[in-house]
Design an enzyme around this catalytic site. Sequence first.
Site, PDB file in Angstrom:
ATOM      1  N   GLU A  12     -15.557   6.365  80.828  1.00 26.51           N
ATOM      2  CA  GLU A  12     -14.712   6.463  82.019  1.00 26.51           C
ATOM      3  C   GLU A  12     -14.774   7.864  82.613  1.00 26.51           C
ATOM      4  O   GLU A  12     -14.929   8.049  83.825  1.00 26.51           O
ATOM      5  CB  GLU A  12     -13.251   6.144  81.680  1.00 26.51           C
ATOM      6  CG  GLU A  12     -12.987   4.712  81.273  1.00 26.51           C
ATOM      7  CD  GLU A  12     -13.142   4.463  79.776  1.00 26.51           C
ATOM      8  OE1 GLU A  12     -13.863   5.228  79.097  1.00 26.51           O
ATOM      9  OE2 GLU A  12     -12.554   3.483  79.290  1.00 26.51           O
ATOM     10  N   GLU A  45      -1.432   5.138  68.940  1.00 24.75           N
ATOM     11  CA  GLU A  45      -2.796   5.399  68.468  1.00 24.75           C
ATOM     12  C   GLU A  45      -2.726   6.050  67.079  1.00 24.75           C
ATOM     13  O   GLU A  45      -3.617   5.871  66.257  1.00 24.75           O
ATOM     14  CB  GLU A  45      -3.561   6.293  69.458  1.00 24.75           C
ATOM     15  CG  GLU A  45      -5.055   6.239  69.269  1.00 24.75           C
ATOM     16  CD  GLU A  45      -5.852   6.847  70.408  1.00 24.75           C
ATOM     17  OE1 GLU A  45      -6.473   6.101  71.189  1.00 24.75           O
ATOM     18  OE2 GLU A  45      -5.858   8.091  70.534  1.00 24.75           O
ATOM     19  N   GLY A 103      -7.405  14.141  69.896  1.00 21.09           N
ATOM     20  CA  GLY A 103      -7.258  13.970  71.344  1.00 21.09           C
ATOM     21  C   GLY A 103      -5.800  13.891  71.778  1.00 21.09           C
ATOM     22  O   GLY A 103      -5.376  14.555  72.726  1.00 21.09           O
ATOM     23  N   ARG A 104      -5.001  13.098  71.073  1.00 18.06           N
ATOM     24  CA  ARG A 104      -3.603  12.911  71.497  1.00 18.06           C
ATOM     25  C   ARG A 104      -2.707  14.074  71.088  1.00 18.06           C
ATOM     26  O   ARG A 104      -1.500  14.042  71.329  1.00 18.06           O
ATOM     27  CB  ARG A 104      -3.071  11.585  70.940  1.00 18.06           C
ATOM     28  CG  ARG A 104      -3.282  11.398  69.462  1.00 18.06           C
ATOM     29  CD  ARG A 104      -3.084   9.952  69.059  1.00 18.06           C
ATOM     30  NE  ARG A 104      -3.357   9.689  67.657  1.00 18.06           N
ATOM     31  CZ  ARG A 104      -4.554   9.418  67.160  1.00 18.06           C
ATOM     32  NH1 ARG A 104      -5.609   9.381  67.955  1.00 18.06           N
ATOM     33  NH2 ARG A 104      -4.715   9.170  65.877  1.00 18.06           N
ATOM     34  N   LYS A 136     -12.990  15.591  74.979  1.00 20.70           N
ATOM     35  CA  LYS A 136     -13.293  16.201  73.674  1.00 20.70           C
ATOM     36  C   LYS A 136     -14.757  15.950  73.314  1.00 20.70           C
ATOM     37  O   LYS A 136     -15.478  16.853  72.956  1.00 20.70           O
ATOM     38  CB  LYS A 136     -12.354  15.619  72.612  1.00 20.70           C
ATOM     39  CG  LYS A 136     -12.553  16.187  71.238  1.00 20.70           C
ATOM     40  CD  LYS A 136     -11.498  15.663  70.275  1.00 20.70           C
ATOM     41  CE  LYS A 136     -11.881  16.047  68.848  1.00 20.70           C
ATOM     42  NZ  LYS A 136     -10.918  15.568  67.863  1.00 20.70           N
ATOM     43  N   LYS A 192     -14.938  -0.955  72.923  1.00 23.79           N
ATOM     44  CA  LYS A 192     -15.909  -0.087  73.607  1.00 23.79           C
ATOM     45  C   LYS A 192     -17.319  -0.601  73.391  1.00 23.79           C
ATOM     46  O   LYS A 192     -18.125  -0.671  74.319  1.00 23.79           O
ATOM     47  CB  LYS A 192     -15.841   1.344  73.041  1.00 23.79           C
ATOM     48  CG  LYS A 192     -14.696   2.188  73.534  1.00 23.79           C
ATOM     49  CD  LYS A 192     -14.936   3.632  73.075  1.00 23.79           C
ATOM     50  CE  LYS A 192     -13.666   4.429  73.043  1.00 23.79           C
ATOM     51  NZ  LYS A 192     -13.799   5.730  72.403  1.00 23.79           N
ATOM     52  N   HIS A 245      18.795  -0.916  85.443  1.00 21.48           N
ATOM     53  CA  HIS A 245      18.827  -2.011  86.418  1.00 21.48           C
ATOM     54  C   HIS A 245      17.624  -2.928  86.255  1.00 21.48           C
ATOM     55  O   HIS A 245      17.299  -3.688  87.168  1.00 21.48           O
ATOM     56  CB  HIS A 245      18.898  -1.429  87.833  1.00 21.48           C
ATOM     57  CG  HIS A 245      20.155  -0.645  88.035  1.00 21.48           C
ATOM     58  ND1 HIS A 245      21.324  -1.208  88.478  1.00 21.48           N
ATOM     59  CD2 HIS A 245      20.436   0.654  87.780  1.00 21.48           C
ATOM     60  CE1 HIS A 245      22.271  -0.289  88.517  1.00 21.48           C
ATOM     61  NE2 HIS A 245      21.758   0.859  88.095  1.00 21.48           N
TER      62      HIS A 245
HETATM   63  O1  F6P Z   1     -10.613   5.797  73.123  1.00 21.42           O
HETATM   64  C1  F6P Z   1      -9.672   6.572  72.490  1.00 21.42           C
HETATM   65  C2  F6P Z   1      -9.982   8.033  72.597  1.00 21.42           C
HETATM   66  O2  F6P Z   1     -10.945   8.386  71.660  1.00 21.42           O
HETATM   67  C3  F6P Z   1      -8.723   8.841  72.427  1.00 21.42           C
HETATM   68  O3  F6P Z   1      -8.379   9.072  71.126  1.00 21.42           O
HETATM   69  C4  F6P Z   1      -9.038  10.062  73.192  1.00 21.42           C
HETATM   70  O4  F6P Z   1      -7.878  10.769  73.499  1.00 21.42           O
HETATM   71  C5  F6P Z   1      -9.712   9.464  74.398  1.00 21.42           C
HETATM   72  O5  F6P Z   1     -10.467   8.393  73.876  1.00 21.42           O
HETATM   73  C6  F6P Z   1     -10.577  10.391  75.198  1.00 21.42           C
HETATM   74  O6  F6P Z   1     -11.623  10.947  74.450  1.00 21.42           O
HETATM   75  P1  F6P Z   1     -12.436  12.187  74.963  1.00 21.42           P
HETATM   76  O7  F6P Z   1     -11.509  13.331  75.113  1.00 21.42           O
HETATM   77  O8  F6P Z   1     -13.488  12.441  73.929  1.00 21.42           O
HETATM   78  O9  F6P Z   1     -13.045  11.831  76.296  1.00 21.42           O
END
Ligand code: F6P
Length: 543
Positions: free
Chosen positions: A214, A355, A269-270, A208, A506, A386
Amino acid sequence: MSEPRLTRLPSWQALQRHADAIGHKHLRELFAADPHRGEQLVAEEVGLYLDYSKQRVDADTLRLLRELAEACRLPQRIAAMFNGERINTTENRAVLHVALRAPAGEKILVDGRDVVADVHDVLDRMAAFSDRVRSGAWLGHGGRRIRNVVSIGIGGSDLGPVMAYEALRDYSRRDMTFRFVSNVDGTDFAEAVRDLDAAETLFIVCSKTFTTLETLANAHAARAWCLAALGDESAVAKHFVAVSTNAGEVTKFGIDTANMFGFWDWVGGRYSMDSAIGLSTMLAIGPEHFRAMLAGFHAMDEHFRHAPLERNLPALMGLLGIWNSNFLDAATVAVLPYEQYLKRFPAYLQQLTMESNGKRVTLDGSAVDYATGPIYWGEPGTNGQHSFYQLIHQGTRIVPCDFIGFGQPLNPLGDQHDLLMANLIAQGEALAFGKTADEVRAAGTDAALAPHRTFPGNRPSSTLLAKKLTPHTLGTLIALYEHSVFVQGVIWDIDSFDQWGVELGKQLAKTTIAELTAPDEPALAHDSSTNTLIRRYRQLRDS
Ligand code: F6P
């Protein structure tokens, strides 16, 4: 800032008194008092059958929960969300994932602009692109067709796509390979591409913000891997597309905005798996199935928006969750799909629920004096039986369970589907009714062993049944959970749509990265544990 008002509401206090009265009533008594309970405490809407008769509630509980919802202005808050009001107050944003699945022609305005038209423009572009890739019209740099799709993203830009791909695998192109890379741990990327041919591989970089560490690290690794194999910068145009709200950063990365699929700041995002973030899902199952999934989401949206609270599935599930968390002190919820294709559903729900509702202050910033979002976890049945079900049956904690099952299997195999569903049904029964010490002894168990073999029962569960796992059903199921999270956020008076809690870690990681990568041992000003960990890591790494 004022005191949080929730616990001072008359309906909350009435629930508290009611909990003291009904709290020790066993589900056995509740069922004995009303032989039709299992036919009455059910609701069936938009293809989902919800049995909540094994929750520790009676008609009064349900009435009081509805009164609480009215006192918290749930109907008005639902309307505010659907009308595009800026209900994500800490980020001053509208919350309009419902617009992502609104049919063409419907109008939802944000700042005077019809966002449904924008949604359908992007959907049409996604469909045209998917058709080209799936038909072989879109060719890689060397002229070969795309056979592998690697989606790079994390959190909401990964969990939804992975879950949906796994859930709808039966509907997916089996002659194409789909992989997902999220972790900054290089193993994730290395294992995802190790047997792939770059000339036939398309990367979708999903972010987003397009600033997530990452995702950018993995996207750079992907570009390097691709260029090492294809040897030419111009390959990027054929092998990379981006999904983002941030055209500037996408361009900076080197992806032409012609190959970018957009979405908007009013999609959390979620809550984004049905936006362009779902491009990998569409590539896997095709535009028609993707649209069927959106129709499933929309059917649940309409139900949530219009159905009275008594038979409103998301409201019922959300309020039952409030009852379990706040009045029966349950700290967790186990989600137990008896459907192997839903194996990633609990992981997906963890972000959606935790979240969203892992918050400790109300909308006006006062600290809450009640529990908020419970811990979600789970595994597909029957595997969980199990492993951790022991604790659910005989441990000291209450773990409310959501069982999810289907009438028809996607892979019929002898009588195995009946075996699977017999287990689902039996687990709910065993949890609710247990086995008394008398019953255990009557069955001939040695007196010394009887306590070990006694099941207390009275452990709450809900069961969700649908005919078959289809794209449409998946959409309704996800929207059901999305909206029940919203219901709970409204009752708790928290912002379910921000996520400030992920920021501190972060920020600290940025400082720590500099300290880990400094050529000489850096001067450290953390606490003694953090300082020592940094030194020890450097020693281990360099030894
Ligand atoms: O670190 C949490 C977060 O901001 C989430 O809410 C989001 O889904 C994820 O990181 C990834 O963010 P982006 O889509 O901006 O890479």
